[in-house]
Design an enzyme around this catalytic site. Structure first.
Site, mmCIF file in Angstrom:
data_model
loop_
_atom_site.group_PDB
_atom_site.id
_atom_site.type_symbol
_atom_site.label_atom_id
_atom_site.label_comp_id
_atom_site.label_asym_id
_atom_site.label_seq_id
_atom_site.Cartn_x
_atom_site.Cartn_y
_atom_site.Cartn_z
ATOM 1 N N GLY A 1 0.813 -1.217 0.000
ATOM 2 C CA GLY A 1 0.000 0.000 0.000
ATOM 3 C C GLY A 1 0.837 1.253 0.000
ATOM 4 O O GLY A 1 1.739 1.418 0.824
ATOM 5 N N GLY B 1 -0.318 4.419 0.427
ATOM 6 C CA GLY B 1 -1.051 5.537 1.020
ATOM 7 C C GLY B 1 -0.190 6.292 2.011
ATOM 8 O O GLY B 1 1.037 6.152 2.046
ATOM 9 N N PHE B 2 -0.851 7.078 2.861
ATOM 10 C CA PHE B 2 -0.110 7.907 3.814
ATOM 11 C C PHE B 2 0.768 7.057 4.734
ATOM 12 O O PHE B 2 1.923 7.393 4.994
ATOM 13 C CB PHE B 2 -1.088 8.732 4.652
ATOM 14 N N GLY B 3 0.226 5.944 5.244
ATOM 15 C CA GLY B 3 0.987 5.115 6.160
ATOM 16 C C GLY B 3 2.148 4.418 5.491
ATOM 17 O O GLY B 3 3.272 4.396 6.012
ATOM 18 N N GLU C 1 -18.002 18.215 2.873
ATOM 19 C CA GLU C 1 -17.220 18.987 1.909
ATOM 20 C C GLU C 1 -17.781 18.849 0.494
ATOM 21 O O GLU C 1 -17.839 19.838 -0.254
ATOM 22 C CB GLU C 1 -15.756 18.558 1.974
ATOM 23 N N ASP D 1 -6.070 2.653 8.337
ATOM 24 C CA ASP D 1 -7.478 2.253 8.325
ATOM 25 C C ASP D 1 -7.688 0.755 8.474
ATOM 26 O O ASP D 1 -8.800 0.304 8.765
ATOM 27 C CB ASP D 1 -8.144 2.713 7.023
ATOM 28 N N ALA E 1 -5.831 10.521 8.134
ATOM 29 C CA ALA E 1 -4.474 10.414 7.610
ATOM 30 C C ALA E 1 -3.421 10.483 8.711
ATOM 31 O O ALA E 1 -2.408 9.774 8.657
ATOM 32 C CB ALA E 1 -4.231 11.513 6.574
ATOM 33 N N GLN E 2 -3.651 11.331 9.716
ATOM 34 C CA GLN E 2 -2.647 11.486 10.765
ATOM 35 C C GLN E 2 -2.395 10.189 11.524
ATOM 36 O O GLN E 2 -1.267 9.908 11.943
ATOM 37 C CB GLN E 2 -3.064 12.599 11.730
#
Length: 437
Positions: free
Chosen positions: A16, A18-20, A175, A305, A322-323
């Protein structure tokens, strides 16, 4: 399968980008390990701005960044375009569509996907928005519906094409509802003079009693007011029972005729096969210990997640933001290095840096610890944080210029229908759509 050069160093496989996953790889940049990242896309997606891709405010390329390019200077990094099918913990291998890959340490950073809670009809007809392809599909559907509405001579026939129902009043739903409302209020009649903004209805539904439920009451109330002022009707304490592509039905009996239902009501982890059912927690997340290591396994980690760290302080795990993924990734990267060096590991502790959400131009809410505020200043902070977090100087510049253009003339962005979208299938042209139906 030999995926990297032969090396005496341990191989860390990260599933993955992603952010992590990015954070793990970055943390291991100078470590005595080899890093192999696998992802089904060759780019990182900045998911917080997907809703702007869906409305045509931003092009998809401006919120995506090449994973190979991002790690171009990291000598111990390799990337492979691949999908992981299963994990073989007993053999320290994973099965992928490019073959079997062995690992010394494995990090599952596969993120989440949309949760339709078992309703197959809703899953078929409602539009999710967790990836760039899904955001583009949503864009095509929105503008196809406007094009179809122009062709309808009777108001009652146009109504379903001009009615948008968003399910899930978290940050994504709020949003996107605000963005659709601003498009209706300021842009639509420029492109579609045959349509009147008064005929466009926008509903934001949630089974909880307030919008932005994870935020403070102050932020939630402000978001509620902002949305109402933009002309969004909130349907709270409302649970969806079905959607058949023509009308959405709620459990209280309310029915809304619509061709556009956008689903952001829930997510669930994307877990490869190979993990015992007793290791999977609610929300399809893998149970991990205090260093994000999969329960009962010595060299497999899960972050973001897809991880459930259940403690007395976090009985439901950590929020899907995300954090959390970034901080877990940083912690896992450090702890893998500790394990390689035979050192004591460091337990993960989440530092909540706050939450932000924007509800259109000059309107945002910010919960930054004990400091909570709304309005223009919160909106400026939202802009700064999101620009700073984007990968790549080019992307930062493009997004900033797009935002400034949109702010000045209310008419920026691209609203092209490149492909036709029909009931879960992308069609190349109108002829194929006709044949498919």
């Amino acid at each position: 399968m030999n995926t990297t050069d032969q090396s005496k160093f341990p191989l860390v496989v990260i599933v993955g980008g992603g952010f992590g996953g990015l954070e793990v790889a970055t943390r291991l940049a100078d470590a005595p390990v080899e890093v192999l990242m696998l992802d089904k896309h060759n780019y990182h997606t900045f998911q917080p701005l997907l809703y702007q891709v869906a409305l045509g405010s931003l092009e998809s390329e401006s919120i995506a960044f090449s994973l190979r390019k991002n790690f171009g200077g990291q000598k111990n990094f390799r990337f492979r375009l691949a999908e992981v099918n299963s994990v073989n913990a007993d053999k320290n291998t994973i099965d992928t569509n490019i073959g079997e890959i062995a690992y010394d340490y494995l990090v599952i950073a596969t993120g989440s996907t949309t949760n339709f809670f078992g309703n197959k009809e809703v899953e078929h007809f409602a539009m999710p928005m967790k990836s760039i392809p899904e955001a583009l599909n949503l864009r095509y559907q929105i503008f196809q519906n406007l094009e179809d509405a122009v062709l309808k001579k009777v108001k009652e026939e146009r109504e379903p094409y001009l009615t948008f129902v968003l399910v899930g009043a978290g940050p994504t739903g709020v949003e996107l509802a605000g963005a659709i409302a601003e498009f209706r209020n300021h842009v639509m009649e420029k492109d579609y003079p045959e349509l009147k903004k008064e005929d466009v209805k926008i509903y934001l539904a949630d089974f909880l009693p307030k919008a932005l439920a994870p935020f403070s009451d102050q932020a939630s109330n402000a978001a509620h007011d902002y949305l109402q002022n933009l002309g969004v009707e909130l349907l709270l304490n409302a649970k969806v029972s079905n959607y058949d592509g023509n009308q959405i039905t709620f459990e209280d009996g309310k029915v809304i005729k619509t061709k556009s239902v956008i689903w952001s009501a829930g997510v669930m982890g994307v877990v490869p096969e190979g993990f015992a059912k007793d290791k999977i927690e609610r929300g399809n997340k893998i149970r991990v210990d205090n260093i994000c290591r999969v329960d009962g396994l010595s060299n497999i980690f899960a972050i973001g997640d897809v991880a459930a760290m259940i403690t007395p302080e976090t009985p439901k795990g950590h929020p899907g933001v995300a954090q959390v993924a970034i901080q877990m990734g940083d912690n896992v990267g450090k702890n893998i290095l500790h394990l390689v060096n035979g050192e004591t590991t460091e337990p993960f502790k989440y530092n909540d840096k706050g939450s932000l959400a924007t509800i259109g131009r000059n309107k945002a809410v910010a919960d930054l610890g004990k400091i909570k505020f709304q309005g223009f200043f919160a909106w400026l902070i939202w802009i700064f944080v999101h620009l700073f977090s984007l990968l790549g100087t080019r992307n930062k510049l493009i997004v900033f210029l797009n935002w400034m253009a949109n702010y000045v003339n209310y008419n920026g962005g691209s609203r092209l229908i490149i492909r036709r979208f029909v009931h879960g299938e992308v069609k190349e042209n109108a002829e194929e759509v006709t044949k498919g139906e």
